[in-house]
Design a protein around this motif. Structure first.
Motif, short mmCIF file in Angstrom:
data_model
loop_
_atom_site.label_atom_id
_atom_site.label_comp_id
_atom_site.label_asym_id
_atom_site.label_seq_id
_atom_site.Cartn_x
_atom_site.Cartn_y
_atom_site.Cartn_z
N HIS A 1 0.83 -1.20 0.00
CA HIS A 1 0.00 0.00 0.00
C HIS A 1 0.87 1.25 0.00
CE1 HIS A 1 -2.51 3.22 1.81
NE2 HIS A 1 -3.41 2.73 0.97
N ALA B 1 2.26 1.62 -3.49
CA ALA B 1 1.23 2.09 -4.43
C ALA B 1 0.96 3.58 -4.25
CB ALA B 1 -0.06 1.28 -4.23
N THR B 2 0.96 4.02 -3.00
CA THR B 2 0.74 5.44 -2.72
C THR B 2 1.85 6.29 -3.34
OG1 THR B 2 -0.42 4.91 -0.66
CG2 THR B 2 0.45 7.14 -0.89
N ARG B 3 3.09 5.83 -3.22
CA ARG B 3 4.21 6.58 -3.81
C ARG B 3 4.12 6.58 -5.35
NH1 ARG B 3 8.58 8.70 -0.56
NH2 ARG B 3 7.78 8.60 1.57
N HIS C 1 1.48 6.28 -7.10
CA HIS C 1 0.30 7.09 -7.43
C HIS C 1 0.63 8.58 -7.39
CE1 HIS C 1 -4.01 7.53 -7.95
NE2 HIS C 1 -4.10 8.34 -6.92
N GLY C 2 1.60 8.94 -6.55
CA GLY C 2 2.00 10.34 -6.45
C GLY C 2 3.14 10.71 -7.37
N PHE D 1 -3.99 -2.66 -5.27
CA PHE D 1 -4.34 -1.37 -4.69
C PHE D 1 -4.71 -0.35 -5.76
CE2 PHE D 1 -1.90 -2.91 -0.92
CZ PHE D 1 -2.93 -2.78 0.00
N PHE D 2 -4.03 -0.38 -6.90
CA PHE D 2 -4.37 0.52 -7.99
C PHE D 2 -5.76 0.22 -8.55
CE2 PHE D 2 0.10 1.89 -8.54
CZ PHE D 2 -0.11 3.24 -8.79
N VAL E 1 -9.25 3.32 -2.83
CA VAL E 1 -8.15 2.95 -1.93
C VAL E 1 -7.07 4.01 -1.93
CG1 VAL E 1 -6.31 1.28 -1.52
CG2 VAL E 1 -8.59 0.49 -2.13
N LEU E 2 -6.78 4.57 -3.09
CA LEU E 2 -5.77 5.61 -3.21
C LEU E 2 -6.42 6.97 -3.42
CD1 LEU E 2 -3.30 3.71 -5.58
CD2 LEU E 2 -3.15 3.95 -3.09
N ASP E 3 -5.69 8.01 -3.10
CA ASP E 3 -6.17 9.37 -3.28
C ASP E 3 -6.61 9.57 -4.72
OD1 ASP E 3 -6.30 12.21 -3.71
OD2 ASP E 3 -5.06 12.49 -1.93
N VAL F 1 -4.64 11.99 -9.03
CA VAL F 1 -3.55 11.26 -9.67
C VAL F 1 -2.53 12.25 -10.19
CG1 VAL F 1 -2.89 9.62 -11.44
CG2 VAL F 1 -5.07 9.36 -10.25
#
Length: 205
Positions: free
Chosen positions: A35, A38-40, A42-43, A192-193, A198-200, A203
């Motif tokens: 997670h 994935a967050t990194r 995604h950012g 997660f994607f 789940v993610l902000d 994008v």
């Protein structure tokens, strides 16, 4: 077949059962690491991977898994290995020493939103540890794949955000568990994607 060989077969398989089950027992820790990755991504972050010897080829394997997914339809994600450029590695080693080969590259190539993943089968590779410490100071998310009872100095380092340990003293078994682990990392990052909410939703990448 020779009876002596047959007698060893159960032991060969048994040596792998505990570490494999240990990875399953760490499912929550693996999921948290994925997670965070994935967050990194995604950012707009990238995955930077490194290791020595056989772990150097693992680093390249991990990188290509993300950059060029073998499963059709999966998203390609930015990643590269610090073990691929022989000229850079030998140049840094010749002037600054082997301990600096990954840290030096990270200071020049990494951005705070990136991810650093170090692979060290015994958890004792000084240049991998130094690379992870440098990445941590730069603000990167840091992960380590290690082995042994407690992951060694890398596994105990406060600079590593997520440590995944193949709990075996047998380097062959550690290698096998690491391969399974990084395939799971790749797959769960994509899970997660693919899950809405789940993610902000903003994008960047």
């Amino acid at each position: 077949m020779d009876q002596a060989v047959l007698a060893r077969v159960p032991e060969v398989f048994a040596r792998r059962v505990g570490p494999a089950l240990g990875l399953a027992d760490e499912a929550d820790a693996v999921a948290r690491a994925c997670h965070a990755m994935a967050t990194r991504f995604h950012g707009g972050g990238r995955l930077i991977v490194f290791g020595n010897g056989e772990a150097a080829t693992d680093a390249q394997h991990i990188s290509v898994e993300f950059v060029h997914p073998v499963i059709v339809g999966k998203r390609a994600l930015p990643s590269f290995s610090l073990t691929s450029d022989v000229a850079t590695i030998t140049g840094v080693a010749a002037t600054a020493g082997l301990e600096e080969v990954f840290a030096h590259q990270l200071r020049r190539l990494a951005a705070p939103r990136d991810i650093a993943l170090g692979v060290s089968p015994d958890g004792g590779c000084v240049n991998v540890l130094r690379g992870l410490e440098t990445a941590h100071r730069l603000g990167l998310l840091t992960l380590a794949l290690t082995g042994g009872d407690d992951g060694g100095p890398i596994g105990r380092s406060p600079a590593v955000d997520h440590v995944l340990i193949a709990r075996s003293a047998d380097p062959r078994v550690v290698k096998e568990v690491h391969v399974t682990t990084y395939h799971i990392l790749w797959e769960l990052v994509h899970v997660f994607f693919e899950q809405p909410g789940v993610l902000d939703p903003r994008v960047i990448s």
